[in-house]
Write an enzyme that holds these catalytic residues in place. Structure first.
Site, PDB file in Angstrom:
ATOM      1  N   ASN A   8       0.866  -1.179   0.000  1.00 50.83           N
ATOM      2  CA  ASN A   8       0.000   0.000   0.000  1.00 50.83           C
ATOM      3  C   ASN A   8       0.906   1.233   0.000  1.00 50.83           C
ATOM      4  O   ASN A   8       1.521   1.545   1.023  1.00 50.83           O
ATOM      5  CB  ASN A   8      -0.884  -0.054   1.258  1.00 50.83           C
ATOM      6  CG  ASN A   8      -1.749   1.177   1.425  1.00 50.83           C
ATOM      7  OD1 ASN A   8      -1.822   2.022   0.537  1.00 50.83           O
ATOM      8  ND2 ASN A   8      -2.415   1.278   2.567  1.00 50.83           N
ATOM      9  N   TRP A   9       0.981   1.894  -1.142  1.00 54.20           N
ATOM     10  CA  TRP A   9       1.889   3.042  -1.251  1.00 54.20           C
ATOM     11  C   TRP A   9       1.263   4.338  -0.719  1.00 54.20           C
ATOM     12  O   TRP A   9       1.895   5.393  -0.770  1.00 54.20           O
ATOM     13  CB  TRP A   9       2.367   3.215  -2.704  1.00 54.20           C
ATOM     14  CG  TRP A   9       3.374   2.171  -3.126  1.00 54.20           C
ATOM     15  CD1 TRP A   9       3.994   1.260  -2.313  1.00 54.20           C
ATOM     16  CD2 TRP A   9       3.888   1.945  -4.445  1.00 54.20           C
ATOM     17  NE1 TRP A   9       4.859   0.488  -3.051  1.00 54.20           N
ATOM     18  CE2 TRP A   9       4.821   0.878  -4.352  1.00 54.20           C
ATOM     19  CE3 TRP A   9       3.655   2.524  -5.703  1.00 54.20           C
ATOM     20  CZ2 TRP A   9       5.507   0.394  -5.472  1.00 54.20           C
ATOM     21  CZ3 TRP A   9       4.348   2.037  -6.801  1.00 54.20           C
ATOM     22  CH2 TRP A   9       5.264   0.991  -6.695  1.00 54.20           C
ATOM     23  N   LYS A  10       0.019   4.240  -0.251  1.00 52.12           N
ATOM     24  CA  LYS A  10      -0.645   5.401   0.369  1.00 52.12           C
ATOM     25  C   LYS A  10      -0.453   6.652  -0.497  1.00 52.12           C
ATOM     26  O   LYS A  10      -0.471   6.554  -1.719  1.00 52.12           O
ATOM     27  CB  LYS A  10      -0.154   5.575   1.810  1.00 52.12           C
ATOM     28  CG  LYS A  10      -0.320   4.276   2.619  1.00 52.12           C
ATOM     29  CD  LYS A  10      -0.138   4.439   4.099  1.00 52.12           C
ATOM     30  CE  LYS A  10      -0.329   3.084   4.781  1.00 52.12           C
ATOM     31  NZ  LYS A  10      -0.279   3.158   6.235  1.00 52.12           N
ATOM     32  N   HIS A  96      -9.668   0.771   4.634  1.00 50.42           N
ATOM     33  CA  HIS A  96      -8.392   0.981   5.328  1.00 50.42           C
ATOM     34  C   HIS A  96      -8.631   1.881   6.541  1.00 50.42           C
ATOM     35  O   HIS A  96      -9.441   2.808   6.491  1.00 50.42           O
ATOM     36  CB  HIS A  96      -7.356   1.607   4.389  1.00 50.42           C
ATOM     37  CG  HIS A  96      -5.987   1.571   4.993  1.00 50.42           C
ATOM     38  ND1 HIS A  96      -5.567   2.515   5.902  1.00 50.42           N
ATOM     39  CD2 HIS A  96      -4.980   0.679   4.865  1.00 50.42           C
ATOM     40  CE1 HIS A  96      -4.342   2.193   6.298  1.00 50.42           C
ATOM     41  NE2 HIS A  96      -3.954   1.093   5.685  1.00 50.42           N
ATOM     42  N   GLU A  98      -7.101   4.259   7.754  1.00 51.39           N
ATOM     43  CA  GLU A  98      -6.924   5.704   7.524  1.00 51.39           C
ATOM     44  C   GLU A  98      -8.174   6.295   6.854  1.00 51.39           C
ATOM     45  O   GLU A  98      -8.543   7.438   7.113  1.00 51.39           O
ATOM     46  CB  GLU A  98      -5.646   5.944   6.684  1.00 51.39           C
ATOM     47  CG  GLU A  98      -4.410   5.722   7.545  1.00 51.39           C
ATOM     48  CD  GLU A  98      -3.186   5.217   6.805  1.00 51.39           C
ATOM     49  OE1 GLU A  98      -3.132   5.321   5.563  1.00 51.39           O
ATOM     50  OE2 GLU A  98      -2.271   4.703   7.478  1.00 51.39           O
ATOM     51  N   GLU A 168      -5.528  -5.423  10.259  1.00 49.43           N
ATOM     52  CA  GLU A 168      -4.499  -4.435  10.572  1.00 49.43           C
ATOM     53  C   GLU A 168      -4.857  -3.733  11.887  1.00 49.43           C
ATOM     54  O   GLU A 168      -5.685  -2.818  11.896  1.00 49.43           O
ATOM     55  CB  GLU A 168      -4.416  -3.385   9.470  1.00 49.43           C
ATOM     56  CG  GLU A 168      -4.136  -3.950   8.090  1.00 49.43           C
ATOM     57  CD  GLU A 168      -3.607  -2.874   7.147  1.00 49.43           C
ATOM     58  OE1 GLU A 168      -2.592  -3.126   6.515  1.00 49.43           O
ATOM     59  OE2 GLU A 168      -4.198  -1.791   7.062  1.00 49.43           O
ATOM     60  N   GLY A 174       2.040   1.962  10.983  1.00 50.89           N
ATOM     61  CA  GLY A 174       2.992   3.059  10.821  1.00 50.89           C
ATOM     62  C   GLY A 174       3.648   3.488  12.130  1.00 50.89           C
ATOM     63  O   GLY A 174       4.299   4.516  12.194  1.00 50.89           O
ATOM     64  N   SER A 213       3.136  -2.366  10.299  1.00 51.26           N
ATOM     65  CA  SER A 213       4.583  -2.387  10.560  1.00 51.26           C
ATOM     66  C   SER A 213       5.282  -3.687  10.160  1.00 51.26           C
ATOM     67  O   SER A 213       6.202  -4.135  10.840  1.00 51.26           O
ATOM     68  CB  SER A 213       4.861  -2.026  12.020  1.00 51.26           C
ATOM     69  OG  SER A 213       4.394  -0.708  12.286  1.00 51.26           O
ATOM     70  N   GLY A 234       2.819  -1.162   4.288  1.00 58.11           N
ATOM     71  CA  GLY A 234       2.827   0.260   3.949  1.00 58.11           C
ATOM     72  C   GLY A 234       4.255   0.769   3.819  1.00 58.11           C
ATOM     73  O   GLY A 234       4.907   0.619   2.794  1.00 58.11           O
ATOM     74  N   GLY A 235       4.761   1.360   4.901  1.00 55.22           N
ATOM     75  CA  GLY A 235       6.076   2.001   4.891  1.00 55.22           C
ATOM     76  C   GLY A 235       7.183   1.170   4.257  1.00 55.22           C
ATOM     77  O   GLY A 235       7.951   1.680   3.421  1.00 55.22           O
TER      78      GLY A 235
HETATM   79  C1  G2H Z   1      -1.074  -0.335   7.503  1.00 53.82           C
HETATM   80  C2  G2H Z   1       0.107  -0.683   6.704  1.00 53.82           C
HETATM   81  C3  G2H Z   1      -0.312  -0.809   5.246  1.00 53.82           C
HETATM   82  P1  G2H Z   1       2.454   0.143   7.662  1.00 53.82           P
HETATM   83  O1  G2H Z   1      -1.611   0.921   7.091  1.00 53.82           O
HETATM   84  O2  G2H Z   1      -1.688  -0.891   4.999  1.00 53.82           O
HETATM   85  O3  G2H Z   1       1.078   0.344   6.831  1.00 53.82           O
HETATM   86  O4  G2H Z   1       3.099  -1.115   7.112  1.00 53.82           O
HETATM   87  O5  G2H Z   1       3.294   1.363   7.357  1.00 53.82           O
HETATM   88  O6  G2H Z   1       2.130   0.007   9.113  1.00 53.82           O
END
Ligand code: G2H
Length: 249
Positions: A8-10, A96, A98, A168, A174, A213, A234-235
């Site tokens: 998920n590149w947000k 999601h 967010e 999640e 994050g 995470s 995500g990140g």
């Molecule tokens: C949760 C996830 C990807 P991250 O939002 O959907 O993000 O890996 O940065 O916690």
């Protein structure tokens, strides 16, 4: 059942950045193992650029991070399933955290979007998860059960591979705080049991992903846990080097 490795590149990456990351990712991953499938969710403006790369590689697909429950109309700022498909998408994320927390999406709206996207030929990854406050109040099961009931209330009869559920926990998103193995196993067992209620025979082949995470350092352990059929990252998916390590974990 293939493990679904999702990124998920947000709201990150221009079209050029997305294309470069996509090219680097497929190069670093090399031959994708037969038990893996990759799906990337770039921002809308980068779908075309990233899609040009992923559509040329077996086992890769891409999708939108959000969708409107209408085909067209006066819905400023929204995007329809027809438009996502026109851009080459085969997947979409719904619910999601967010979207729920920052844009006020309710579980009912998430359910409408999920149904509408499935009815219009997109595969859906429905995201669910509890906040820290809900977890500490002992509401884990109640919260994720309600999100699943409402999110899947009116879905059509589709093949199990067209739907995935991403668990999640909001407190692990994050924040660098990953849920521990016991916490993941406990929550995924609840999700699977609830899916059995709702989807009956299809529940065991509907993929349940963990998100929050996920990093190269913890991906191997997480993917091996009971009832974990992939990850939503995500990140750590923004850099091809780290996401490639997760894909091949
Ligand atoms: C949760 C996830 C990807 P991250 O939002 O959907 O993000 O890996 O940065 O916690």
């Amino acid at each position: 059942m293939k493990k679904l490795m999702a990124a998920n590149w947000k709201m990150f990456k221009t079209a050029q950045d997305a294309k470069e990351t996509a090219v680097e990712l497929v190069e670093l991953v090399g031959e994708l193992s037969e038990d893996r499938e990759v799906v990337v969710f770039p921002p809308f403006t980068a779908l075309h650029a990233a899609g040009e790369v992923f559509s040329q590689h077996e086992g890769y697909s891409f999708g939108g991070q959000n969708v409107c429950a209408a085909l067209e109309g006066a819905f400023t700022g929204e995007i329809s399933p027809l438009m996502l498909k026109d851009a080459g998408c085969t997947w979409v994320l719904t619910g999601h955290s967010e979207r729920r927390a920052l844009f006020g999406e309710t579980s009912e709206q998430v359910g409408e979007k999920t149904t509408f996207a499935l009815n219009n030929g997109l595969n859906v990854c429905l995201c669910i998860g509890e906040t820290l406050e809900e977890r500490e109040a002992g509401k884990l099961e109640a919260v994720i059960s309600e999100q699943l009931e409402k999110g899947l209330a009116t879905i059509p009869d589709v093949a199990p591979e067209c739907l995935a559920v991403a668990y999640e926990p909001v407190w692990a998103i994050g924040t660098g705080k990953v849920a521990g193995p016991e916490e993941i196993v406990e929550a995924h067992a609840i999700v699977r049991a609830k899916l059995l209620d709702i989807l009956k025979g299809k529940a065991n082949t509907t993929r349940v992903l963990y998100g929050g995470s996920v990093k190269p350092e913890n991906a191997t352990q997480i993917i091996a846990l009971d009832n974990v059929d992939g990850v939503l990252v995500g990140g750590a998916s923004l850099k091809a080097e780290s996401f490639s390590k997760i894909v091949t974990a």
